[in-house]
Motif scaffolding. Sequence first.
Motif, short mmCIF file in Angstrom:
data_model
loop_
_atom_site.label_atom_id
_atom_site.label_comp_id
_atom_site.label_asym_id
_atom_site.label_seq_id
_atom_site.Cartn_x
_atom_site.Cartn_y
_atom_site.Cartn_z
N ASP A 57 -1.49 -6.11 -1.37
CA ASP A 57 -0.77 -6.42 -2.61
C ASP A 57 -1.35 -5.54 -3.71
O ASP A 57 -2.33 -5.90 -4.36
N TYR A 60 -3.78 -5.16 -8.01
CA TYR A 60 -5.04 -5.88 -8.05
C TYR A 60 -6.21 -4.92 -8.22
O TYR A 60 -7.16 -4.92 -7.44
N GLU A 64 -6.97 -2.89 -5.17
CA GLU A 64 -5.79 -2.17 -4.67
C GLU A 64 -4.77 -2.10 -5.78
O GLU A 64 -4.45 -3.09 -6.41
N TRP A 98 1.90 -10.43 -2.54
CA TRP A 98 1.02 -11.53 -2.13
C TRP A 98 1.82 -12.70 -1.56
O TRP A 98 1.43 -13.31 -0.56
N ALA A 116 -8.31 -8.13 -1.04
CA ALA A 116 -9.32 -8.98 -1.71
C ALA A 116 -9.12 -10.42 -1.26
O ALA A 116 -9.20 -11.36 -2.05
N ILE A 117 -8.87 -10.59 0.03
CA ILE A 117 -8.55 -11.92 0.56
C ILE A 117 -9.83 -12.71 0.83
O ILE A 117 -10.69 -12.28 1.61
N THR A 118 -9.93 -13.83 0.17
CA THR A 118 -11.08 -14.70 0.38
C THR A 118 -10.96 -15.39 1.73
O THR A 118 -9.89 -15.91 2.07
N GLN A 162 -2.71 -16.71 -10.24
CA GLN A 162 -1.80 -16.08 -9.28
C GLN A 162 -1.52 -17.12 -8.20
O GLN A 162 -2.44 -17.70 -7.62
N GLY A 164 -1.00 -19.27 -5.13
CA GLY A 164 -1.52 -19.24 -3.77
C GLY A 164 -2.87 -18.56 -3.59
O GLY A 164 -3.25 -18.26 -2.46
N THR A 165 -3.58 -18.33 -4.68
CA THR A 165 -4.90 -17.72 -4.58
C THR A 165 -5.98 -18.80 -4.68
O THR A 165 -5.69 -19.96 -4.97
N THR A 166 -7.20 -18.37 -4.49
CA THR A 166 -8.31 -19.31 -4.63
C THR A 166 -8.45 -19.76 -6.09
O THR A 166 -8.93 -20.85 -6.35
N ASP A 206 -10.21 -13.89 -9.61
CA ASP A 206 -11.39 -13.23 -9.04
C ASP A 206 -12.13 -12.42 -10.12
O ASP A 206 -11.50 -11.68 -10.89
N1 ARG Z 1 -9.40 -13.60 -3.55
C1 ARG Z 1 -8.28 -14.36 -3.94
C2 ARG Z 1 -7.69 -15.09 -2.76
O1 ARG Z 1 -7.93 -14.72 -1.66
C3 ARG Z 1 -7.19 -13.55 -4.62
C4 ARG Z 1 -6.72 -12.38 -3.85
C5 ARG Z 1 -5.47 -11.78 -4.43
N2 ARG Z 1 -5.32 -10.44 -3.98
C6 ARG Z 1 -4.35 -9.61 -4.36
N3 ARG Z 1 -4.35 -8.38 -3.95
N4 ARG Z 1 -3.38 -10.06 -5.10
O2 ARG Z 1 -6.97 -16.02 -2.91
#
Ligand code: ARG
Length: 286
Positions: A57, A60, A64, A98, A116-118, A162, A164-166, A206
């Motif tokens: 995505d 970010y 990215e 995302w 950047a996926i947790t 955002q 659906g994110t952490t 994040d």
């Molecule tokens: N680290 C957070 C998660 O995994 C946000 C990741 C969002 N990444 C992005 N490229 N939009 O939920």
Amino acid sequence: MPSITTRYFLQTAGTLLASLVLVACGKQEPPAPAATAPAPAASAPAPAARVYVVGTDAAYAPFESQNEKGEIVGFDIDVVKAVAQKAGIEVKFINTPWEGIFNSLNQGDRDLLVSAITITPERKQTMDFSSPYFDAQQLIAVKKDSKIADFSHLKKLKVAVQNGTTGDEVVTKLQGKASPNIKRFESTLLALKELEAGGVDAVVADNGVVVHYVNNNVGAKFKTISDASFAAEQYGLAVKKGNTELLEKLNKGLADIKTDGTYNKIYAQYFGGAPAAPAPAPAASK
Ligand code: ARG
């Protein structure tokens, strides 16, 4: 005589034509399983280098994003490129919103995800993760003149995240699922823009992305607040559940770039300095 020859010719030609048509039809009748079936493994020549499709995505930064030329760039991209090189695989990045990113993996449209996926226990149930490659944490962004001092102050305030994110997760936990005060956006960038426009009191996202935005948008007049209640997070590369073949390659590549210094070089390029690592720092000169 000539008429017989002609008739004979016509008959023969007709028969020939008919058989040609039959052959042609016959070839088409079965829906081409013979034509598309993969050649038996034994007789197959060395397979052409397979290109793994990477979903990201790209909204970010600095992990990215798309540059002026439309190329996908960032820390995550450089990490995956370096990993791929070590693993001897080819990768191709595709900007993937995302919203549908995890679905694209499940459907087989993407072979792996870097975004950047947790790594979370819930996500681990539906996909597999590489070993962690980055430490992160949630961070609050507010306007400079805001009186908000910690996360608990956001209980009844408008917060953008955002979807659906952490970040969404922690705010949902604080305010409750039904809270009308959580504004969910497709991208973290849009959430930050909403704060800039005064539509919300805070953004929770994040740390790396928030800090990058604050530093690059001084005019937005933001400040950041960290909170001890935020858990430590780690980013991982995601593959489809059960794709151990690719996962092993990625983990091997990750280990390799960590030991040979490539990872630290990429890290320094985007974040300055070295990641907080267990490795002891060289003795300081007196
Ligand atoms: N680290 C957070 C998660 O995994 C946000 C990741 C969002 N990444 C992005 N490229 N939009 O939920």
